[in-house]
Design a protein around this motif. Structure first.
Motif, PDB file in Angstrom:
ATOM      1  N   ALA A 383      65.159  29.638  -5.055  1.00  0.00           N
ATOM      2  CA  ALA A 383      65.126  28.338  -4.383  1.00  0.00           C
ATOM      3  C   ALA A 383      65.785  27.245  -5.210  1.00  0.00           C
ATOM      4  CB  ALA A 383      63.680  27.951  -4.073  1.00  0.00           C
ATOM      5  N   ASN A 384      66.199  27.600  -6.446  1.00  0.00           N
ATOM      6  CA  ASN A 384      66.813  26.616  -7.342  1.00  0.00           C
ATOM      7  C   ASN A 384      65.897  25.416  -7.560  1.00  0.00           C
ATOM      8  OD1 ASN A 384      68.821  25.678  -9.064  1.00  0.00           O
ATOM      9  ND2 ASN A 384      69.860  24.536  -7.437  1.00  0.00           N
ATOM     10  N   VAL A 385      64.615  25.719  -7.795  1.00  0.00           N
ATOM     11  CA  VAL A 385      63.602  24.699  -8.081  1.00  0.00           C
ATOM     12  C   VAL A 385      63.015  25.011  -9.447  1.00  0.00           C
ATOM     13  CG1 VAL A 385      61.442  23.642  -7.344  1.00  0.00           C
ATOM     14  CG2 VAL A 385      63.063  24.466  -5.636  1.00  0.00           C
ATOM     15  N   ALA A 386      62.912  24.005 -10.304  1.00  0.00           N
ATOM     16  CA  ALA A 386      62.472  24.224 -11.689  1.00  0.00           C
ATOM     17  C   ALA A 386      60.957  24.399 -11.778  1.00  0.00           C
ATOM     18  CB  ALA A 386      62.930  23.066 -12.566  1.00  0.00           C
ATOM     19  N   ILE A 387      60.447  25.476 -11.154  1.00  0.00           N
ATOM     20  CA  ILE A 387      59.008  25.742 -11.204  1.00  0.00           C
ATOM     21  C   ILE A 387      58.611  26.234 -12.592  1.00  0.00           C
ATOM     22  CG2 ILE A 387      57.135  27.111 -10.198  1.00  0.00           C
ATOM     23  CD1 ILE A 387      58.875  27.268  -7.632  1.00  0.00           C
ATOM     24  N   GLU A 388      59.333  27.253 -13.089  1.00  0.00           N
ATOM     25  CA  GLU A 388      59.178  27.642 -14.494  1.00  0.00           C
ATOM     26  C   GLU A 388      60.544  27.581 -15.160  1.00  0.00           C
ATOM     27  OE1 GLU A 388      56.643  31.094 -15.784  1.00  0.00           O
ATOM     28  OE2 GLU A 388      58.368  31.501 -17.105  1.00  0.00           O
ATOM     29  N   PRO A 389      60.944  26.415 -15.644  1.00  0.00           N
ATOM     30  CA  PRO A 389      62.249  26.266 -16.300  1.00  0.00           C
ATOM     31  C   PRO A 389      62.309  27.118 -17.573  1.00  0.00           C
ATOM     32  CG  PRO A 389      61.211  24.132 -15.867  1.00  0.00           C
ATOM     33  CD  PRO A 389      60.167  25.164 -15.645  1.00  0.00           C
ATOM     34  N   GLU A 390      63.532  27.345 -18.060  1.00  0.00           N
ATOM     35  CA  GLU A 390      63.709  28.203 -19.239  1.00  0.00           C
ATOM     36  C   GLU A 390      62.928  27.696 -20.446  1.00  0.00           C
ATOM     37  OE1 GLU A 390      67.778  28.933 -20.140  1.00  0.00           O
ATOM     38  OE2 GLU A 390      68.243  29.809 -18.186  1.00  0.00           O
ATOM     39  N   SER A 391      62.885  26.387 -20.631  1.00  0.00           N
ATOM     40  CA  SER A 391      62.159  25.843 -21.783  1.00  0.00           C
ATOM     41  C   SER A 391      60.672  26.158 -21.699  1.00  0.00           C
ATOM     42  CB  SER A 391      62.372  24.325 -21.872  1.00  0.00           C
ATOM     43  OG  SER A 391      61.928  23.678 -20.683  1.00  0.00           O
ATOM     44  N   GLN A 392      60.122  26.144 -20.487  1.00  0.00           N
ATOM     45  CA  GLN A 392      58.712  26.485 -20.304  1.00  0.00           C
ATOM     46  C   GLN A 392      58.493  27.991 -20.460  1.00  0.00           C
ATOM     47  OE1 GLN A 392      57.270  23.761 -20.661  1.00  0.00           O
ATOM     48  NE2 GLN A 392      56.491  22.994 -18.701  1.00  0.00           N
ATOM     49  N   THR A 393      59.461  28.777 -20.017  1.00  0.00           N
ATOM     50  CA  THR A 393      59.381  30.229 -20.192  1.00  0.00           C
ATOM     51  C   THR A 393      59.281  30.584 -21.667  1.00  0.00           C
ATOM     52  OG1 THR A 393      60.616  30.697 -18.162  1.00  0.00           O
ATOM     53  CG2 THR A 393      60.586  32.417 -19.835  1.00  0.00           C
ATOM     54  N   LEU A 394      60.089  29.934 -22.485  1.00  0.00           N
ATOM     55  CA  LEU A 394      60.068  30.193 -23.928  1.00  0.00           C
ATOM     56  C   LEU A 394      58.708  29.853 -24.532  1.00  0.00           C
ATOM     57  CD1 LEU A 394      61.602  30.991 -26.496  1.00  0.00           C
ATOM     58  CD2 LEU A 394      62.390  28.623 -26.683  1.00  0.00           C
ATOM     59  N   LEU A 395      58.157  28.722 -24.133  1.00  0.00           N
ATOM     60  CA  LEU A 395      56.838  28.328 -24.635  1.00  0.00           C
ATOM     61  C   LEU A 395      55.760  29.328 -24.220  1.00  0.00           C
ATOM     62  CD1 LEU A 395      56.845  24.459 -23.945  1.00  0.00           C
ATOM     63  CD2 LEU A 395      56.893  25.571 -26.182  1.00  0.00           C
ATOM     64  N   LEU A 396      55.765  29.694 -22.939  1.00  0.00           N
ATOM     65  CA  LEU A 396      54.728  30.585 -22.427  1.00  0.00           C
ATOM     66  C   LEU A 396      54.855  31.992 -23.022  1.00  0.00           C
ATOM     67  CD1 LEU A 396      54.656  29.466 -18.683  1.00  0.00           C
ATOM     68  CD2 LEU A 396      52.890  29.068 -20.408  1.00  0.00           C
ATOM     69  N   ASN A 397      56.083  32.478 -23.183  1.00  0.00           N
ATOM     70  CA  ASN A 397      56.264  33.791 -23.800  1.00  0.00           C
ATOM     71  C   ASN A 397      55.756  33.800 -25.236  1.00  0.00           C
ATOM     72  OD1 ASN A 397      57.443  34.767 -21.489  1.00  0.00           O
ATOM     73  ND2 ASN A 397      59.548  34.674 -22.253  1.00  0.00           N
ATOM     74  N   THR A 398      55.995  32.719 -25.938  1.00  0.00           N
ATOM     75  CA  THR A 398      55.592  32.644 -27.341  1.00  0.00           C
ATOM     76  C   THR A 398      54.079  32.563 -27.479  1.00  0.00           C
ATOM     77  OG1 THR A 398      57.666  31.489 -27.855  1.00  0.00           O
ATOM     78  CG2 THR A 398      55.917  31.386 -29.501  1.00  0.00           C
ATOM     79  N   VAL A 399      53.446  31.693 -26.687  1.00  0.00           N
ATOM     80  CA  VAL A 399      52.004  31.531 -26.805  1.00  0.00           C
ATOM     81  C   VAL A 399      51.273  32.759 -26.268  1.00  0.00           C
ATOM     82  CG1 VAL A 399      51.485  30.424 -24.577  1.00  0.00           C
ATOM     83  CG2 VAL A 399      50.177  29.790 -26.614  1.00  0.00           C
ATOM     84  N   SER A 400      51.906  33.494 -25.351  1.00  0.00           N
ATOM     85  CA  SER A 400      51.288  34.695 -24.789  1.00  0.00           C
ATOM     86  C   SER A 400      51.409  35.900 -25.701  1.00  0.00           C
ATOM     87  CB  SER A 400      51.915  35.024 -23.422  1.00  0.00           C
ATOM     88  OG  SER A 400      51.652  33.987 -22.494  1.00  0.00           O
ATOM     89  N   ASP A 401      51.948  35.685 -26.885  1.00  0.00           N
ATOM     90  CA  ASP A 401      52.050  36.758 -27.883  1.00  0.00           C
ATOM     91  C   ASP A 401      51.107  36.493 -29.057  1.00  0.00           C
ATOM     92  OD1 ASP A 401      53.228  39.216 -28.662  1.00  0.00           O
ATOM     93  OD2 ASP A 401      54.528  38.169 -30.084  1.00  0.00           O
ATOM     94  N   ILE A 402      50.024  35.774 -28.752  1.00  0.00           N
ATOM     95  CA  ILE A 402      49.023  35.419 -29.764  1.00  0.00           C
ATOM     96  C   ILE A 402      47.704  36.090 -29.406  1.00  0.00           C
ATOM     97  CG2 ILE A 402      47.747  33.510 -30.841  1.00  0.00           C
ATOM     98  CD1 ILE A 402      50.112  31.686 -30.242  1.00  0.00           C
ATOM     99  N   ASN A 403      46.976  36.514 -30.410  1.00  0.00           N
ATOM    100  CA  ASN A 403      45.695  37.187 -30.180  1.00  0.00           C
ATOM    101  C   ASN A 403      44.742  36.321 -29.362  1.00  0.00           C
ATOM    102  OD1 ASN A 403      46.639  39.253 -31.742  1.00  0.00           O
ATOM    103  ND2 ASN A 403      45.310  38.869 -33.502  1.00  0.00           N
ATOM    104  N   GLY A 404      44.043  36.955 -28.410  1.00  0.00           N
ATOM    105  CA  GLY A 404      43.011  36.259 -27.648  1.00  0.00           C
ATOM    106  C   GLY A 404      43.530  35.430 -26.497  1.00  0.00           C
ATOM    107  N   VAL A 405      44.844  35.515 -26.223  1.00  0.00           N
ATOM    108  CA  VAL A 405      45.435  34.753 -25.119  1.00  0.00           C
ATOM    109  C   VAL A 405      45.611  35.684 -23.915  1.00  0.00           C
ATOM    110  CG1 VAL A 405      47.471  33.504 -24.314  1.00  0.00           C
ATOM    111  CG2 VAL A 405      46.596  33.114 -26.622  1.00  0.00           C
ATOM    112  N   PHE A 406      45.038  35.320 -22.774  1.00  0.00           N
ATOM    113  CA  PHE A 406      45.213  36.102 -21.550  1.00  0.00           C
ATOM    114  C   PHE A 406      46.619  35.912 -20.982  1.00  0.00           C
ATOM    115  CE2 PHE A 406      40.704  35.345 -21.897  1.00  0.00           C
ATOM    116  CZ  PHE A 406      40.115  36.521 -21.460  1.00  0.00           C
ATOM    117  N   GLY A 407      47.156  34.723 -21.180  1.00  0.00           N
ATOM    118  CA  GLY A 407      48.462  34.366 -20.644  1.00  0.00           C
ATOM    119  C   GLY A 407      48.461  32.904 -20.260  1.00  0.00           C
ATOM    120  N   GLY A 408      49.602  32.419 -19.827  1.00  0.00           N
ATOM    121  CA  GLY A 408      49.694  31.012 -19.450  1.00  0.00           C
ATOM    122  C   GLY A 408      50.662  30.820 -18.302  1.00  0.00           C
TER     123      GLY A 408
END
Length: 468
Positions: A383-408
Motif C-alpha cells: 500500500a506504500n504506507v509507512a506502517i513499519e518503516p525501515e528505521s522502525q524495523t531495525l529497532l524492533l529487530n534489534t530489541v527482539s534479539d534480547i533475552n526476555g523479549v516476546f517481540g515488539g
C-alpha cells in the motif's frame, strides 16, 4: 464553590491496528499510566439559565478557551447559538465536548432556563509522557501527589508521543462537566451507569472534533482501561453529528437508550509482563495513512483480504496466548513464575528449539508477534504506507534479539511515533542498559509508563493544589 477532579488513561493498541476500523475484528488496547486530568471549579452566580465555561491548560502558552452558554438562546435559536466563544483560539476538542454535554443536559432536562447560573472553570493537566519533554519545567503540587511539565510553547507546537491525548482530554472533560450539571454525580454508580454514558458522550464529541467517525478505540480505552475491543457501527452517531442543532432528543436517546452493539471486555497483561514504550521522536499523520491504506484495499481487495485474514489470525493468537498465561498465573502461580524465569534468560528465537522453555503459550505469543509484523510489513510495501518503516524495523529487530523479549510492534496505525515491546518485567532495566550502549537506539527514549487496568477515575481535588 465545588471542586472535583477526574482523569482518563492513555493507550497503545498492541494488536488490531487498521482492522479495528471494522466491527467484525477484535483489537487489544493496553491502557497506560499517562493520564489526562480535569479539575473543575463551579461557583453559583446571579440569575438563571446562563453559564460561563472556561477551560484552562496552564502547562502550555495561551492555553485558555472560554464560552458562554445561554439556555434561553437555545430555546429561541438552537444549540449553535446557545454556545458562543468568548476568548482564546479555537480548540476543536474542547468546543465539541462543551457542545455535546450542553446538548445532552438540555435534551434530558438536567439543565433548564430555571437552573441556577454558574461560573465554571476546568483546568486540564496532562502527564509528562504525552508530550516531548525537551525544554519543559517540572512542577509539583503542594502535597507532591502530582508532577507535571510546563512548556514554553502553545500546545499545538509541542510534539506529542501518540498516546491518545485528545481522547483522554475529551473523556476527562466530559466527566468534569457532567459533575457540575448532575446532582450526586458518581462515575461508578451501577444504576445510572454514568461511565457508559460518559464514553458515549465523549465518543460523539471526539468524532465531532475530528470531523469524522473513527474506530473509537482510544476513547473507549480512556474510559474503561485495558480492553479487548470491537467497534460500534458508525451509523449510530452519524445523524446527530450532521444535525445543525445537535438533534438534542436524538442525542439523549443515543446516549441513554440505544444499544451500541460494541465489545469492550476488560483485560490486563499477565503479571510479570510489561509493555515497554519507546518514544522515537518522529511524527506520523495517521489520518493520511489510514486513507491511503483503505484506498489500496479498494483497489486490491483480494490481496488485502488475504493479508487481513492472516493478520486477524495472528492478532487473535496473541490475545489467546496472553489470556492463557493470565489463566495459568491464577491456577498454577509457581509453574507460571518458573516459566517466566526460564524465558527471561532466552531470546525469542531460541525458545522453539530449547526444551528448557516448555510453555506453548509463550511460543504462541512470540510467533503471533512475529507474524503480525510480517503482515504489517506486507501492507507497508503493497500500500506504500509507512506502517513499519525501515528505521522502525531495525529497532524492533534489534530489541527482539534480547533475552526476555516476546517481540515488539509499531503500535496503532504505525509510523514514526513510537515502538512498543512486550517483555518480562524483570528484564526492563537490562533492556534500557543495553540500548544505551547501542547507537541504533540514540533517538529512542524509553517512556516511564505502566499498564492501567482501570480507565476513568475520580481523584482528590486537593492533590492539585498550588499548580494553577
Amino acid at each position: 464553590m465545588t471542586e472535583r477532579a477526574f482523569s482518563a488513561t492513555g493507550k497503545a493498541i498492541l494488536a488490531g491496528g487498521y482492522l479495528v476500523l471494522f466491527p467484525e475484528y477484535r483489537a487489544l488496547v493496553v491502557a497506560l499510566s499517562a493520564r489526562m486530568h480535569a479539575l473543575t471549579h463551579a461557583v453559583e452566580t446571579n440569575g438563571s439559565g446562563n453559564f460561563t465555561i472556561t477551560v484552562k491548560s496552564p502547562q502550555f502558552l495561551n492555553g485558555l478557551w472560554s464560552y458562554n452558554v445561554d439556555i434561553q438562546e437555545y430555546i429561541t435559536k438552537g444549540l449553535n447559538s446557545a454556545v458562543s466563544e468568548l476568548h482564546g483560539k479555537r480548540n476543536p476538542f474542547v468546543e465539541a465536548t462543551i457542545w455535546t454535554i450542553i446538548g445532552y443536559v438540555i435534551g434530558t432536562g438536567l439543565v433548564t432556563t430555571e437552573s441556577v447560573s454558574k461560573k465554571i472553570t476546568i483546568t486540564m493537566f496532562s502527564d509528562p509522557e504525552y508530550h516531548s519533554q525537551e525544554g519543559a519545567t517540572e512542577k509539583f503540587s503542594k502535597n507532591h501527589a502530582c508532577r507535571f511539565l510546563f512548556h514554553h510553547d502553545e500546545i499545538t507546537k509541542v510534539p506529542k508521543t501518540g498516546l491518545g491525548s485528545s481522547a483522554g482530554l475529551v473523556t476527562s472533560l466530559t466527566a468534569a462537566l457532567l459533575s457540575v450539571f448532575v446532582e450526586n454525580f458518581n462515575i461508578n454508580d451501577p444504576v445510572q451507569n454514568w461511565k457508559s454514558k460518559i464514553h458515549r458522550l465523549a465518543q460523539i464529541a471526539h468524532c465531532k472534533a475530528q470531523g469524522k467517525i473513527g474506530s473509537g478505540f482510544d476513547v473507549v480505552s480512556a474510559t474503561f482501561g485495558s480492553i479487548i475491543y470491537q467497534r460500534f457501527e458508525p451509523s449510530i452517531i452519524t445523524e446527530v453529528l450532521e444535525s445543525a442543532d445537535g438533534s438534542l432528543k436524538q442525542l439523549s436517546n443515543i446516549v441513554d437508550m440505544q444499544e451500541w452493539n460494541m465489545t469492550h471486555d476488560m483485560c490486563a497483561l499477565p503479571p510479570g509482563i510489561r509493555l515497554l514504550m519507546g518514544d522515537v521522536k518522529g511524527g506520523s499523520e495517521t489520518p493520511k495513512m489510514v486513507s491511503q491504506l483503505l484506498k489500496w484495499r479498494q483497489l486490491e481487495p483480494d490481496k488485502c483480504g488475504e493479508v487481513w485474514f492472516n493478520l486477524n489470525q495472528s492478532n487473535n493468537n496473541l490475545m489467546d496466548g496472553l489470556k492463557e498465561l493470565s489463566d495459568l498465573s491464577l491456577s498454577k502461580p509457581n509453574v507460571y513464575n518458573q516459566i517466566l524465569q526460564q524465558f527471561s534468560s532466552h531470546k525469542p528465537n531460541q525458545i522453539f528449539s530449547n526444551p528448557q522453555v516448555e510453555s506453548d503459550s509463550i511460543k504462541k505469543i512470540v510467533s503471533a508477534i512475529k507474524h503480525i509484523r510480517e503482515n504489517l510489513q506486507i501492507l507497508t510495501r503493497e500500500a506504500n504506507v509507512a506502517i513499519e518503516p525501515e528505521s522502525q524495523t531495525l529497532l524492533l529487530n534489534t530489541v527482539s534479539d534480547i533475552n526476555g523479549v516476546f517481540g515488539g510492534v509499531v503500535p496503532g496505525a504505525g509510523g514514526y511515533d513510537a515502538i512498543c515491546v512486550l517483555v518480562v518485567s524483570s528484564e526492563v532495566e537490562k533492556i534500557k542498559d543495553i540500548s544505551l550502549e547501542n547507537p541504533i537506539f540514540q533517538n529512542v527514549r524509553w517512556m516511564d509508563l505502566t499498564e492501567q487496568k482501570v480507565g476513568l477515575i475520580e481523584e482528590k481535588a486537593s492533590d492539585f493544589a498550588d499548580l494553577v
